[in-house]
Design an enzyme around this catalytic site. Sequence first.
Site, mmCIF file in Angstrom:
data_model
loop_
_atom_site.group_PDB
_atom_site.id
_atom_site.type_symbol
_atom_site.label_atom_id
_atom_site.label_comp_id
_atom_site.label_asym_id
_atom_site.label_seq_id
_atom_site.Cartn_x
_atom_site.Cartn_y
_atom_site.Cartn_z
ATOM 1 C CG HIS A 1 -4.008 -1.492 -1.749
ATOM 2 N ND1 HIS A 1 -5.066 -2.259 -2.196
ATOM 3 C CD2 HIS A 1 -4.507 -0.689 -0.775
ATOM 4 C CE1 HIS A 1 -6.147 -1.947 -1.506
ATOM 5 N NE2 HIS A 1 -5.847 -0.991 -0.646
ATOM 6 C CG MET B 1 -12.023 -2.547 4.942
ATOM 7 S SD MET B 1 -10.498 -2.100 4.077
ATOM 8 C CE MET B 1 -9.579 -1.246 5.374
ATOM 9 C CG ASP C 1 -4.972 2.678 0.656
ATOM 10 O OD1 ASP C 1 -5.910 1.887 0.773
ATOM 11 O OD2 ASP C 1 -3.790 2.384 0.913
ATOM 12 C CG ASP D 1 -6.515 -2.636 3.133
ATOM 13 O OD1 ASP D 1 -5.519 -2.414 3.855
ATOM 14 O OD2 ASP D 1 -7.012 -1.775 2.380
ATOM 15 C CG HIS E 1 -9.407 0.250 -0.928
ATOM 16 N ND1 HIS E 1 -8.907 -0.007 0.333
ATOM 17 C CD2 HIS E 1 -10.770 0.285 -0.792
ATOM 18 C CE1 HIS E 1 -9.921 -0.127 1.188
ATOM 19 N NE2 HIS E 1 -11.053 0.058 0.526
ATOM 20 C CB SER F 1 -0.913 0.016 1.230
ATOM 21 O OG SER F 1 -1.557 1.268 1.341
ATOM 22 C CG MET G 1 -8.508 7.197 1.971
ATOM 23 S SD MET G 1 -7.803 7.120 3.629
ATOM 24 C CE MET G 1 -6.832 5.622 3.522
ATOM 25 C CG MET H 1 -11.436 3.368 1.597
ATOM 26 S SD MET H 1 -10.063 3.228 2.754
ATOM 27 C CE MET H 1 -8.682 3.241 1.592
ATOM 28 N N GLY I 1 -3.372 -4.057 8.856
ATOM 29 C CA GLY I 1 -2.552 -4.733 9.846
ATOM 30 C C GLY I 1 -1.888 -6.004 9.362
#
Length: 224
Positions: free
Chosen positions: A35, A139, A37, A177, A68, A11, A39, A70, A179
């Site tokens: 990946h 998630m 992200d 996705d 991804h 990510s 947002m 969001m 941790g």
Amino acid sequence: MTGPDIVIAPSILAADFANLAAEARAVEGAADWLHVDVMDNHFVPNLTIGPAVVASLRATTAIPFDCHLMIEDPKRWAPGYAELGAYNVTFHAEACADPVALARDLRAAGSKAGLAIDRDTPVEPYLELLPHFDTLLIMTIKAGFGGQRFLPELLDKVRLARRHADAGHLELRIEVDGGIADDTIAAAAEAGADAFVAGTAVYGASDPAEACRKLRALARAATR
């Protein structure tokens, strides 16, 4: 399942944003997807990058992009990421009134279609939609910020989705996705995930490519 048995997707949320092109190239040959992200500070309380940055970064690396989203109103924005050359575009079930229609739009625009399920959303209402998708992203934290603690109880969703996909003989990636690291990836793989987003576990390592290879080995060992 087409493609590699295990997908490792670093990510860029955990990367150095001042050197994104170099950070992407640092995992070439070791990562399967990058990946990305996206947002919007509305669907989640964080603001990251948008189409202009994705377009610029896309030109710097051959790694397939796993975008991804969001964001609110993915129907409006998601096809644009497919048109930019993303390999897979995933949007949140919680933000979309007609996920199947948007999946069709994404495929028509040239990408795979992914459906994301956030921490507090049950997966059961969406199981019957899975034949229309290439990826189910579950998630294992609350969407919106990197660096959160992995929540192992969320793997129950992965187990349920994997049983459903296998029973229906679906060609479906189940992606996790949040941790994902050396001490959590085996449990996620055992639960049935086969695509793994890793942020700080990769970009916090001294050798990001070697970190990807180690994660892959741990996931494979857990499923033998």
